[in-house]
Design an enzyme around this catalytic site. Structure first.
Site, PDB file in Angstrom:
ATOM      1  N   ASN A 131       0.868  -1.182   0.000  1.00 34.11           N
ATOM      2  CA  ASN A 131       0.000   0.000   0.000  1.00 34.11           C
ATOM      3  C   ASN A 131       0.906   1.235   0.000  1.00 34.11           C
ATOM      4  OD1 ASN A 131      -1.809   2.045   0.527  1.00 34.11           O
ATOM      5  ND2 ASN A 131      -2.330   1.340   2.594  1.00 34.11           N
ATOM      6  N   GLY A 154       2.134   2.315  10.857  1.00 30.56           N
ATOM      7  CA  GLY A 154       3.067   3.428  10.707  1.00 30.56           C
ATOM      8  C   GLY A 154       3.727   3.863  11.997  1.00 30.56           C
TER       9      GLY A 154
END
Ligand code: PGA
Length: 261
Positions: free
Chosen positions: A12, A180
């Protein structure tokens, strides 16, 4: 690894890489795959919309063994939806996959459970394959509500799905606190949640769906997670932006499937 499903690794790219950079990364992955093909693992990259045509073109012209996905799609067929893109537009570009309900879209772009369900329906009805993203935030995890939370997300997205579309659905478990952040869920956490997801999917009739993990997966931790986490592959953000780390993750899944543990 879960039931004998072929591993799937999805990159992604989020809102990173313009079309020139995207072509470059696609080509690098292509060269690495020619040198060391992934025998079992299926590979998908999900670039930003504006890169899709360029990446799909080089995948076709250089015969790179991977597919192209979009990060989002509008649930409507066409019309007055400024800034949006339809499933038909994606299909014309040879896009085969769509991420549905990524936590960033849920949190920042008002994608509620109903919109996730409607988008998933639009994706599978059009013939595209979906990676349905689910996962709890830190508060829910701390309050021990994670299994119930993820179950509700799955039921809301999948309960009304026509069984003939079941095969088009892959689920990605992405705890928001791991995305993240550099904090990966532990193998035990991943293992117990993937088992829970499989049992919910089983009750909903989706017995063959793959279950991926996403959230700070990188070249260093992929092998351990695939060996211990009971996953059928990964949804990779940051580490998918460099060919080397992405391909190391692909290889970890490939080796595991081949039984070369
Ligand atoms: P990350 O992102 O690998 O950078 O944590 C994963 C995702 O959001 O799909």
């Amino acid at each position: 690894m879960g039931a004998a499903a072929k591993p799937l690794v999805v990159g992604n790219w989020k809102m990173n890489l313009d079309f020139v950079e995207a072509v470059h990364l696609g080509q690098q992955i292509g060269v690495m795959l020619k040198n060391r093909p992934a025998e079992h693992a299926e590979i998908v990259v999900a670039p930003p919309f504006v890169d899709l045509r360029s990446v799909a073109s080089i995948v076709a012209s250089e015969r790179i063994a991977m597919s192209v996905g979009a990060q989002h799609v509008n649930m409507n067929e066409n019309g007055a939806h400024t800034g949006e893109v339809s499933t038909a537009m994606l299909k014309r570009l040879n896009v085969e996959w769509v991420l549905v309900g990524h936590s960033e879209r849920r949190a920042m772009y008002a994608m509620d459970d109903a919109a996730v369900a409607a988008t998933l329906q639009a994706v599978v009805r059009s013939g595209l394959k979906a990676v349905l993203c689910v996962g709890e935030n830190n508060d829910v995890r701390q309050g021990q509500g994670h299994e119930q939370f993820v179950q509700a997300q799955l039921e809301s997205a999948l309960a009304d799905l026509d069984p003939r579309h079941h095969e088009q659905v892959t689920v990605a478990y992405e705890p928001i606190w791991a995305i993240g952040t550099g904090v990966t869920a532990s193998s035990e956490q991943i293992h117990s949640m993937t088992a829970h997801i499989r049992s919910v999917l089983g009750r909903l009739g989706l017995t063959a769906s793959r279950v991926l993990y996403g959230g700070s997966v990188n070249a260093e931790n992929a092998r351990t997670i695939v060996l211990e986490g009971g996953v059928d592959g990964f949804l990779v953000g940051g580490a998918s932006l460099k060919a080397e780390s992405f391909m190391t993750i692909v290889q970890a899944c490939d080796d595991c499937y081949a039984g070369k543990r």
